[in-house]
Motif scaffolding. Sequence first.
Motif, short mmCIF file in Angstrom:
data_model
loop_
_atom_site.label_atom_id
_atom_site.label_comp_id
_atom_site.label_asym_id
_atom_site.label_seq_id
_atom_site.Cartn_x
_atom_site.Cartn_y
_atom_site.Cartn_z
N VAL A 81 0.80 -1.10 0.11
CA VAL A 81 -0.06 0.03 0.09
C VAL A 81 0.83 1.06 -0.01
CG1 VAL A 81 -1.72 1.32 0.93
CG2 VAL A 81 -1.91 -1.14 0.94
N PRO A 82 2.00 1.19 0.73
CA PRO A 82 2.92 2.66 0.62
C PRO A 82 3.32 2.73 -0.55
CG PRO A 82 3.09 1.32 2.87
CD PRO A 82 2.12 0.31 2.02
N TRP A 83 3.69 1.81 -1.31
CA TRP A 83 4.22 1.77 -2.82
C TRP A 83 3.28 2.21 -3.46
CZ3 TRP A 83 6.66 2.89 -6.36
CH2 TRP A 83 7.42 2.02 -7.51
N PHE A 84 2.16 1.69 -3.50
CA PHE A 84 1.11 2.18 -4.37
C PHE A 84 0.79 3.78 -4.29
CE2 PHE A 84 -3.58 3.95 -4.68
CZ PHE A 84 -3.58 3.52 -5.88
N HIS A 85 0.76 4.32 -2.74
CA HIS A 85 0.60 5.75 -2.71
C HIS A 85 1.78 6.55 -3.24
CE1 HIS A 85 -2.92 5.19 -0.83
NE2 HIS A 85 -2.70 4.48 0.36
N THR A 86 2.99 5.95 -3.10
CA THR A 86 4.15 6.81 -3.48
C THR A 86 4.15 6.80 -4.92
OG1 THR A 86 5.29 6.03 -1.54
CG2 THR A 86 6.66 6.82 -3.36
N ARG A 87 3.61 5.77 -5.62
CA ARG A 87 3.69 5.57 -6.95
C ARG A 87 2.65 6.77 -7.62
NH1 ARG A 87 4.61 1.16 -10.70
NH2 ARG A 87 3.17 1.31 -12.65
N GLU A 88 1.40 6.86 -6.81
CA GLU A 88 0.61 7.52 -7.36
C GLU A 88 0.96 9.06 -7.19
OE1 GLU A 88 -3.06 7.01 -8.58
OE2 GLU A 88 -1.84 5.66 -9.18
N GLN A 89 1.63 9.26 -6.10
CA GLN A 89 2.09 11.06 -5.71
C GLN A 89 3.22 11.28 -6.46
OE1 GLN A 89 2.59 11.35 -1.49
NE2 GLN A 89 2.96 13.58 -1.83
N HIS A 90 4.55 10.55 -6.82
CA HIS A 90 5.65 10.74 -7.43
C HIS A 90 5.87 9.94 -8.60
CE1 HIS A 90 6.34 12.91 -3.33
NE2 HIS A 90 6.43 11.58 -2.89
N PHE A 91 5.25 8.83 -9.32
CA PHE A 91 5.70 8.39 -10.46
C PHE A 91 4.50 8.26 -11.43
CE2 PHE A 91 8.15 7.06 -6.88
CZ PHE A 91 9.57 6.89 -7.67
N SER A 92 3.63 9.42 -11.29
CA SER A 92 2.42 8.81 -12.35
C SER A 92 2.61 10.13 -13.38
CB SER A 92 1.07 9.54 -11.47
OG SER A 92 1.14 10.94 -10.88
#
Length: 770
Positions: free
Chosen positions: A384-395
């Motif tokens: 879940v933290p990986w998903f949120h980091t991905r959405e916030q910084h890698f989208s």
Amino acid sequence: MAEAHQAVAFQFTITPEGIDLQLSYQALNQIYLSGVRSWKKRFSRLRNSVIKGVYPASPSSWLFVVIAILATMYMRSDPSMGLIKMIQQHLPLSTQGQTMLSALVFSTLLWLSLILALRFCLKLLLSYHQWMFEQHGRVSNTTKVWVTLLRLLSSRKPLLYSYQTSLPHLPVPPIKDTVSRYLKSARPLLTDPEFKRMTELADRFESNLGNRLQRYLKLKALWATNYVSDWWEEYIYLRGRGPIMVNSNYYGMDFLYVTPTPIQAARAGNTITALLLYRRKVNREELKPVRLRTVIPLCAAQCERMFNTTRTPGVETDVLQHWQDSEFVAVYHKGRFFRLWVYTAGRLLSPREIEHQIQRILDDLSPPQPGEEKLGALTAGERVPWFHTREQHFSSGINKRSLDSIERAAFFVTLDDEEQGMSGEDPAGNLDRYAKSLLHGKCYDRWFDKSFSIVIYKNGKSGLNAEHSWADAPTVAHLWEYTLATDAFQLGYTEDGHCKGDVDRSLPSPQRLAWDIPSEACSSLAVAQALADDVDCHVFPFREFGKGRIKKLRVSPDAFIQIGLQLAYFRDRGGFCLTYEASMTRLFREGRTETVRSCSNESCAFVRALESGEDQCRRLFKLASERHQNLYRLAMTGDGIDRHLFCLYVVSKYLGVESPFLKEVLSEPWRLSTSQTPVQQMELFDLKNHPDFISLGGGFGPVADDGYGVSYIIVGEDMINFHVSSKHSCGETVIPGVSPSFSLRGFVPQCLGVPPPFPTLVLIRYFLHF
């Protein structure tokens, strides 16, 4: 900026004299060759679709049917019994044209009908599994006829996926049989009051809720290709929110005694080439289907997502993303990420050219960008933290483009700056460190979401780390066997250890991936590091004897080892535990695994008799080995216990009903999780002339916090390699006062030797060094 200019096909400038158009012929040529290669692949896929679509017939058989029909019509005979004349009536052509076209239409319909009939017959033949339950050397007449018919229908050389539509569907076992087998498997682990209580729960479930759930499951089995696999992939793997590093991913090792070259870039060049040659065989379906006893095919569906595949995180469930093809690999070295193109002008780079490109990466002294070095830890921590980091910084932006380069790559390559392997003053300890390095590395120098990551060490040693959701270990092991054999025996090296082939020095350098990562983006490293520090691994090559000596006792080597593990656990913990052994169900379409519950009444009786010094050990051992073999056969043929109960539990959750029986069954911990990795392509390894080229196999982390993970590979006739894992945090698997490197000492006692009357049954010696 030279690479950037070469990437532009044309430029134009408006001048007073008009438009000045400048073409980059090199870029246009690359575009042309890339298009040609793409169309070749499309044509190959179309051709293979036709060939496997008509299997076990051949496309040329259509012409034979047409000629036969026309010949009978020429002899004034109507083989269609009036159907050709009926077709003629609906064709607006001349009489001669109507006759010819109607004959072609009828011939095609007849040909397609014959193909369906042959495929149906092949499916019926592949549904016969009684051959597996017959004693070795005592083949029934029914099985002999079955083998003959199967050989006749499989006489044409099949493509990789030719058998897929002919494989039978996994059957749903009768609920009564499953419950009965479960109770029998649970009996040695429960006291009399506990067993009585569990029997009552099972009876209530079978007579009430179980039948209702079974009806839904049978309905799914009629509709779906495989009633287990999609739920197993989603709920066991993709919905797990914990780290996949250690808990799910597994590893494979290099040769035990041999390192083909000490040059890191050269080993990477041959390894990458061998993997891409394997991918070419998969894409062209040139790989031979894996077949038991050379005639019984196994499902090849897991090969489809082997390359160009990545697991991406989500809030509730992850998603497997697969791309058709990719012409580059992602490379990690000393905190930097690179995109390495492995094709140029429509051709695969030679091993020497790939070595040259890898050496450019090794010689690159540029430092990592902020946040880049430990970026891979995001794939090692919680999902879940990986998903949120991905959405916030890698989208979006450069982060998204760089992340796409990693995820769309054919596979991931780590150029590790450490040296690993058995050589040195402490070979046993070195193997343990080698296993831990492949299992988790530094927690940030692998990309655990990729279908698999290749690790090339500084001294030329290699290995891999594989993500588990897309396929099981035998599929990856098949790939790794081919890679090791192709690297060592086909591609080879020059006398000075470099790859063979020529080098085009004009190749553009590997591309550094650019990142703009805030300092708080990578917060998963602490979680991953704690998990990695907790796991303990030990690798033990057992050389005293192997399957050759075991088979002389007329005992299955796998049953022999499993009973030895039961004895080891009993001597270590003073009791028995629920034991998981992975078995395959690839005799069925889209089959994956089933559980063999190796701890049985018979194996427990043997262990107790052996420990108490009774004289009937030989008879009890024979009964235990036969029982284990029967359990393994039932699992392979669709009559296992755990997948059926798992699917019944999923149905109950969809219906919103509770089952105390299912809830208790599925909450039982597997304290001893085991798996055999069989050598599938012995023809690739000439152990007689090259006995040192022995693979170590691979391993995995413990399934339960207070349990053991045991993987083993039977190599040749005289060697068995073991991989054992546990956790330091469990006091029962760690002996107090013993350093961490000795924490597995308690699992395998001093000698699993069997006292008289079993002088030959030395099962497994002490795993650990002193």
